[in-house]
Every structure is written in structure tokens, then in C-alpha cells.
Motif scaffolding. Sequence first.
Motif, PDB file in Angstrom:
ATOM      1  N   LYS A 154      15.319  -7.223   2.605  1.00  0.00           N
ATOM      2  CA  LYS A 154      15.535  -5.829   2.250  1.00  0.00           C
ATOM      3  C   LYS A 154      14.579  -5.464   1.115  1.00  0.00           C
ATOM      4  CE  LYS A 154      20.463  -6.279   3.313  1.00  0.00           C
ATOM      5  NZ  LYS A 154      21.843  -6.195   2.751  1.00  0.00           N
ATOM      6  N   LYS A 155      14.001  -4.289   1.205  1.00  0.00           N
ATOM      7  CA  LYS A 155      13.021  -3.870   0.205  1.00  0.00           C
ATOM      8  C   LYS A 155      13.489  -2.607  -0.507  1.00  0.00           C
ATOM      9  CE  LYS A 155       8.975  -5.880   2.510  1.00  0.00           C
ATOM     10  NZ  LYS A 155       7.593  -5.639   2.996  1.00  0.00           N
ATOM     11  N   VAL A 156      13.312  -2.609  -1.826  1.00  0.00           N
ATOM     12  CA  VAL A 156      13.621  -1.444  -2.653  1.00  0.00           C
ATOM     13  C   VAL A 156      12.342  -1.044  -3.367  1.00  0.00           C
ATOM     14  CG1 VAL A 156      15.004  -0.535  -4.555  1.00  0.00           C
ATOM     15  CG2 VAL A 156      15.998  -2.188  -2.975  1.00  0.00           C
ATOM     16  N   LEU A 157      11.960   0.214  -3.222  1.00  0.00           N
ATOM     17  CA  LEU A 157      10.729   0.714  -3.826  1.00  0.00           C
ATOM     18  C   LEU A 157      10.978   1.058  -5.286  1.00  0.00           C
ATOM     19  CD1 LEU A 157       7.763   1.582  -3.246  1.00  0.00           C
ATOM     20  CD2 LEU A 157       8.662   3.866  -2.772  1.00  0.00           C
ATOM     21  N   GLY A 162       0.813  -1.202   0.000  1.00  0.00           N
ATOM     22  CA  GLY A 162       0.000   0.000   0.000  1.00  0.00           C
ATOM     23  C   GLY A 162       0.855   1.263   0.000  1.00  0.00           C
ATOM     24  N   VAL A 163       0.236   2.373  -0.328  1.00  0.00           N
ATOM     25  CA  VAL A 163       0.961   3.638  -0.412  1.00  0.00           C
ATOM     26  C   VAL A 163       1.563   4.013   0.930  1.00  0.00           C
ATOM     27  CG1 VAL A 163       0.729   6.102  -0.907  1.00  0.00           C
ATOM     28  CG2 VAL A 163      -0.472   4.443  -2.328  1.00  0.00           C
ATOM     29  N   GLU A 164       0.825   3.815   2.016  1.00  0.00           N
ATOM     30  CA  GLU A 164       1.339   4.165   3.341  1.00  0.00           C
ATOM     31  C   GLU A 164       2.569   3.338   3.698  1.00  0.00           C
ATOM     32  OE1 GLU A 164      -1.691   3.896   6.266  1.00  0.00           O
ATOM     33  OE2 GLU A 164      -2.920   5.508   5.416  1.00  0.00           O
ATOM     34  N   GLU A 165       2.517   2.045   3.401  1.00  0.00           N
ATOM     35  CA  GLU A 165       3.675   1.190   3.684  1.00  0.00           C
ATOM     36  C   GLU A 165       4.861   1.581   2.811  1.00  0.00           C
ATOM     37  OE1 GLU A 165       4.948  -3.546   3.644  1.00  0.00           O
ATOM     38  OE2 GLU A 165       2.844  -2.967   3.412  1.00  0.00           O
ATOM     39  N   VAL A 219       7.448   4.327   4.055  1.00  0.00           N
ATOM     40  CA  VAL A 219       8.486   4.059   5.065  1.00  0.00           C
ATOM     41  C   VAL A 219       9.666   3.289   4.479  1.00  0.00           C
ATOM     42  CG1 VAL A 219       6.775   4.065   6.894  1.00  0.00           C
ATOM     43  CG2 VAL A 219       7.392   1.898   5.821  1.00  0.00           C
ATOM     44  N   ILE A 220       9.590   2.917   3.202  1.00  0.00           N
ATOM     45  CA  ILE A 220      10.712   2.237   2.554  1.00  0.00           C
ATOM     46  C   ILE A 220      11.706   3.295   2.108  1.00  0.00           C
ATOM     47  CG2 ILE A 220      11.411   0.747   0.647  1.00  0.00           C
ATOM     48  CD1 ILE A 220       8.665  -0.517   0.725  1.00  0.00           C
ATOM     49  N   GLU A 221      12.904   3.229   2.649  1.00  0.00           N
ATOM     50  CA  GLU A 221      13.877   4.297   2.443  1.00  0.00           C
ATOM     51  C   GLU A 221      14.542   4.232   1.073  1.00  0.00           C
ATOM     52  OE1 GLU A 221      16.612   3.995   5.646  1.00  0.00           O
ATOM     53  OE2 GLU A 221      15.166   4.611   7.183  1.00  0.00           O
ATOM     54  N   LYS A 222      14.824   3.037   0.581  1.00  0.00           N
ATOM     55  CA  LYS A 222      15.585   2.909  -0.651  1.00  0.00           C
ATOM     56  C   LYS A 222      14.668   2.964  -1.861  1.00  0.00           C
ATOM     57  CE  LYS A 222      19.430   0.320  -2.641  1.00  0.00           C
ATOM     58  NZ  LYS A 222      20.341  -0.840  -2.498  1.00  0.00           N
ATOM     59  N   SER A 229      -1.919  -1.167  -9.348  1.00  0.00           N
ATOM     60  CA  SER A 229      -3.031  -0.226  -9.288  1.00  0.00           C
ATOM     61  C   SER A 229      -2.493   1.154  -8.936  1.00  0.00           C
ATOM     62  CB  SER A 229      -4.073  -0.673  -8.250  1.00  0.00           C
ATOM     63  OG  SER A 229      -3.601  -0.426  -6.935  1.00  0.00           O
ATOM     64  N   GLU A 230      -3.396   2.135  -8.901  1.00  0.00           N
ATOM     65  CA  GLU A 230      -3.015   3.498  -8.548  1.00  0.00           C
ATOM     66  C   GLU A 230      -2.743   3.650  -7.058  1.00  0.00           C
ATOM     67  OE1 GLU A 230      -2.401   5.808 -10.650  1.00  0.00           O
ATOM     68  OE2 GLU A 230      -3.140   4.800 -12.452  1.00  0.00           O
ATOM     69  N   TYR A 231      -3.186   2.702  -6.259  1.00  0.00           N
ATOM     70  CA  TYR A 231      -3.094   2.843  -4.805  1.00  0.00           C
ATOM     71  C   TYR A 231      -2.119   1.847  -4.187  1.00  0.00           C
ATOM     72  CZ  TYR A 231      -7.400   5.168  -6.124  1.00  0.00           C
ATOM     73  OH  TYR A 231      -8.322   5.967  -6.757  1.00  0.00           O
ATOM     74  N   THR A 232      -1.263   1.242  -5.020  1.00  0.00           N
ATOM     75  CA  THR A 232      -0.223   0.349  -4.529  1.00  0.00           C
ATOM     76  C   THR A 232       1.079   0.643  -5.266  1.00  0.00           C
ATOM     77  OG1 THR A 232      -0.987  -1.348  -6.104  1.00  0.00           O
ATOM     78  CG2 THR A 232      -1.729  -1.544  -3.808  1.00  0.00           C
ATOM     79  N   ARG A 233       2.177   0.195  -4.677  1.00  0.00           N
ATOM     80  CA  ARG A 233       3.498   0.338  -5.304  1.00  0.00           C
ATOM     81  C   ARG A 233       4.183  -1.021  -5.301  1.00  0.00           C
ATOM     82  NH1 ARG A 233       5.678   5.563  -5.128  1.00  0.00           N
ATOM     83  NH2 ARG A 233       7.482   4.635  -6.196  1.00  0.00           N
TER      84      ARG A 233
END
Length: 757
Positions: free
Chosen positions: A659-662, A153-156, A159-162, A619-623
Motif C-alpha cells: 500500500k502506498k501513501v503519497l 515520478g509525478v505521473e505515477e 494515481v496514488i489515491e491516499k 527533486s522537483e520532478y519526483t514525490r
Amino acid sequence: MADEFANAVEDGLKLAKRVYLGKDRAVMAAPKPAAPPVQFLSDWYLPSAPMVYAVISDPRMVDNPDMPSYQPHVHGRCDPPALIPLQMSGVDLEVDCYGDTAFVQVSGKWRVHCVMGSRSCHCRIAVPMGHQGSILGVEVDIPGKSYSTELVGVEESNVIEKLARPQDGGFLKPHIFTLTIPQVDGGTNIGIKLRWSQKLSYNEGQFSLTVPFGFPEYVTPAVKKISKKETIRLNVNSGIATGILCKATSHPLKEINRQAEKFSFLYEAEVLTWSNTDFSFSYSVSSSNIFGGILLQSPPLYDCDQRDMFCVYLLPGSQKSRKVFTKEVVFVVDLSDSMQGKPLEATKTAISSALSKLGPEDSFNIIAFSSETFLFSTAMELASEEAIERATTWMSMKSTMGGGTNMSIPLEKASEMLSNTSGSVPMIFLITDGAVEDERNICDSMKKRLTNQESLPPRIHTFGIGSFCNHYFLRMLAMIGRGDFDAACDLDLIEVKLQKLFSKALSTVLADITIDGFSDNEQIEVYSSCIPDLSFEGPLTICGRYQGSFPDTVKATGILGDLSNFVMDLKVVRTKDIPLDRVLARQQIDLLTAQAWFSENKQLEQKVAQLSIETCNISEYTRMVLVEKNKLDKVNESSGALKVKRGDPHKIRDPGAPKKVLLQSLSVGFGDLTATAENIRPGAEEQKLPDAAEAFMRATSDCCGRMCNQCCCMCCIQCCSKMNDQCAILLTQIVTALAFIGCFECCTLCCCGQDGQ
């Protein structure tokens, strides 16, 4: 970006000639076909099947990891990096078709065959998808690590820094998804699993599917001893339609299972070279008349909406001689400055083609708009040869008019022209590349007008060009007007997609469709309250949710092309073999997103986000994020949690925590009012100036490359080895002076700024 990608692949294939493949090799490192014409360079080197590339910035690392060979010393770097296609040692294609939706999974093994064993490089995955393809996920397995994509979700995501760079994940073209895996060692074997969905095309009672599966010759391993196994599995479930018949396939499939409404095929072989053609097949449904049915299914356990699902589908049958409706058509065309060039020329060609398909009893008109409105005729014109010729001439003389984009006035004008139709289906085609501020007001006013109109209201079909227009406004307007929506972000596809939209709308065989019992039943939610018409060129799918019991008998009614009434009983079947939640997910997300935008409903937005995460549809509301997981060894497992060195000294970190990368946003967005106001053309990208550090790097590392346009030249090395001492000293002095000039230029940029102030 596509041109840059193609150039990088071309450079990579040249660089791959440095790799010594040994005496026992089956193919050359570079492609055998002749060089492509310059105008087709981009398409020539774009992937025609799932591919993996080594991203080479430093050409010194290019070598065979198994048999290191002498390589001449290389000065400079590849900027932008070259892309060397990796060799593939196995591929497995699995396709599951449910009605008009296909789920594709490709599993393959690639090897970093072109990088020294002591070095590492990024690896870029490219996934070309078929008709209306939508990426679902990527899984990568390498020694010590694994990578996978997931939606958050967009809110989550906040908080992903990378954050990944644009080239590390996104769409190269609307149908080509790319993803970069960081730092893979030379000689590594990479296992990759790719998943996407796509639509089957429909024509004259026949469904057809084409999956990109044509591999270039240079991905075949050079060593003959390596086993090369190619597998294709095909499963087809048409729903409740019986009597399905496989018509054609591109590969020699063997039937392994068949029932009334489904069948399975298998192809498996050891090959010398990989498939060089796309995988395609088609099947027909044995019915000449309109038919349909209803599928019911309980929701999966993970579904946040525990109401049961239903899917109503109607197929037009194969009887093309059936009478279609008389049509009254108004084309509403955007002529703002941003449409200049290919968008406008493609639109003109598509409209001329559509006019030529109208019958003498049909009528038409054309309205062009920017900040002003221009009419071809003050009244509807019969589609005679003379009128069509005048309209084509009028369109050809029209150029972009400048100014803004005002579409409310031309839409109102088109609706007025079609307000008193009788015995025909009125249609409005809106074509635009821009967004406007009063989009919700336009939807409201058109909804009121269509609801209050006594005669058959006009069908509104919308087409968006580029990403600056609001696709969800256009989709919502089409939903209100019982029409279809389509878009082309790739300018080369504008004409093809427009002609398909026109052809489908002009082939309407059943209008004013209603499903008995839906409108007055509060327990049934239909995601599209206005049911579109049924065209001879495509099936119609209506989806939704219900609570309690579903009616045992359901009737579909409508009006046929000869204006007679149509009534049909729909067979209701509860199915377990078809995953309706996955099959309907893409359609539900698009419809609900349009409704969420129109109503500005936050609960709907959350519903779309949850559905997107559950079904892996963007979707428009997820990444999308890239998740990296380490395969913990015994030392890490015994050491347990580790303290974080930076930040809070008391914070405990799990050594196995992923580790998560956006990734960059993959959705199309809700339009761009600023770009529309400034008349920025579709596909235009801002040219970002390099920062001082990048300028310094380029000037110091590539000053010789600017002279000869090559980072390595064997002829130059051979020449230098044969010159006398005096000549060598002179050449050294010249090169030193040139390098000093390059360093001086970049130091000026670094110290004084980009603009030299």
C-alpha cells in the motif's frame, strides 16, 4: 510547526509521568534538566538526534504495557496530540565520507513503552541532519508489517489515491525530516533504519563533519537490566589525496584500517546512557598549495545514462597567507515589504560584517530595490573606515519600501558600475525573498552582457530567503555569473549563511578557471559550463559525463590573486572505491533542475526525475511515498489473490500488494509570484479555520480543558473524592451547564457555518 512540535513534546513529557516504570528503574520519565527559558522552548525540545515519538490523542491509553497500573480516569483529548519520546534500546551509526560528502546511516531499536498493550498509536520519526543534509530513505520494521520510503515520478504519483497529512511526513525545519508510521501497538519493538547525506565543512585545509547524535536522557530505558549497545563506524576516502591525518573526534574511535588515501575507525561499547553529544571528527590533507585531480568511473547498471562519469576537484590548500584578489563589490538588496523584520535586519548585519572585512584597496557600493531603485552612492566607493561607516548608517536607516519586486534594473545598474574593472575581481551579491515574472529574461540579458564584456566580468552570487523566491532562478543566475548560490528557509539562519557566502566569495584565490580540452570536446558534457572561482574556504567540484576515451593528461589554468597565470597538471584516476553516482547526485540534480527550468526542457526534467529515483535524492520532478508491506502469514499465502470488495467486483487484488501513501511535496518549488506580489513574509503560513466537524469535536471533548488548560489533574481527582454529597451535586450541575454551553457553541458552528451566517 517547530513551535507546535516543541509544545507537543513538552506536553508528552508531562503525560509520560503517568507511566509506572517499576522499582528497578535507572532514570526518571521526565528530563532532569531545569525547564528551558520560554524564548528557547522550541530549540530545547526539538530533536538533537534521531528520535521516535508516540503520538497521543487519547491520554487514557498512556500506561506501561508490561505492568498496567491504576490510572485516574481522564476526560477529553489532547488537541493537538502530545508527543511522548520513546525509549531506545540500541543504536548503530555508520558514516562513509568521500571527499566533502558524507553518507550517514543510523540503525536503532525503539519500544512503545508508554501505551497500553491493548491500544495502538501513531509513531512519529524525526531525523535531524547535519550541514546541507538531504534525506535519502527510511525503513521501519514492526511485527507483521514493514514500511519504507521511495521516490516516484509525478505521473505515477497522480494515481496514488491516499494523500498523507502535512504532519505525517515532511520537513519540520529545513534540516529536520519527520515521518509518521500509523497504528503501532503498545509494547511493540520498532526497528528503524535512517539514511541521509550531508556535506563536510572546510577550513584551512581541514575537513570537518558533525552528525546529530546527542540523545536526551529520557530516551534511555528505565530498566537497568536492558543491554544498551552503542556502535559508531567511520570510513573516510578522500579520493586521490594522500597524507590525510585525523585531527579530532568526539568519541573514542579505534583505527582498524589505513591506506594512503583512506582510513576506517570503530567505536563499540555497552553504555549506561546514550551519547549526549553530536558525533564530530575532522581530518586534514597535507598540502599547502592548490592541488586537484580527476576521478573517472563507469556508470552502474541501473543508470539510464550509460556514459562514463568524471569528477574534477580542486582544493585551495592550507596556505592562508596566499594573496587574494582585490575586490569591487556591489550589494543588491531587496527592500520590499515582505523583507520587514528579521530578514532585513539579518541582511543588514551580514552586510556590515562583510564591509568590515574589505581592505582599503577594495571598493564597494549598495543598491536597494523594491519597485524603485536606491543607491548608496552614484559611483564605487573605496572601503575606507569613513565610507564603511556612512554605508552602515545608510543601511541602518533603510526600511522596507513597499511596492513590488523589480530586480532587473538594479542588476543592470550593478553590472554597469563593474563594467570597466582592472586588476580586481568584480562581484555582485543579490539578496531577495521574492519571485518575479521576467526571471528568464534577466538570465538571458545577464548572460549576453557577461559574454560580451572585455574585462573580467562580475561574479554574481545569489542568496534566497524563504521559499517564495525561485531558488532555481537564483542558482541559474549564479551559474551564469560563475558565482555561488545559497538560501535560508529558516529565518534564524539568514545571518549565518549570508556571512558564510560573503566570506567564501571574498576569499577567492583562483579565478577564470578553465579545464584544458573540455570546451572543444563534443564527447564531454560538463553540467556547469561556467566554472566558478576557487575560494580559500571551500573545495571546487566539477562533474559531468563523457563518451569514448578520456584524455590522459589534463591541465587546469587560471589567474592567481597577484594576477599571475596558474597552470597545473591534473592526475586522472579511474576509481572503483568511490560511488561517484551517489556522491555527485545532489549536485547534478540541482544543476540540471536549474537548466531544465531555464530552458523549459522536458527531456531534462525526465532526466532529473530518473536520476532522483535511482539515487533516492528528492527533486522537483519526483514525490516521496510511504510503502506499507504486510508480512503474509500462511493463511494469506494459501488463499492467494483476493477479490476487491468495493469497486469492480471482477478486479483481483494481491493480498501481499504494498500500500502506498503519497507524502506532501518535499521540494522547495519554483517560487511564488502571488505571495511576492502580496508581500507575504517568508515563513508565514495561512491560518486554516477548523471545519464544522473539528469544531464540534473540540467543543464537546475539551470544554473542561479550556478552563484549566489541562486534560488531567490528580489534585482535582483527590479533591472530588473528599467533598460531601451536596457539593458533588452542585459541581455536577455546573460542569453539565458548561458542557451544554460548549455543545451549543459547536452546534451553532456546525449548523450555521464558520462565519455564523
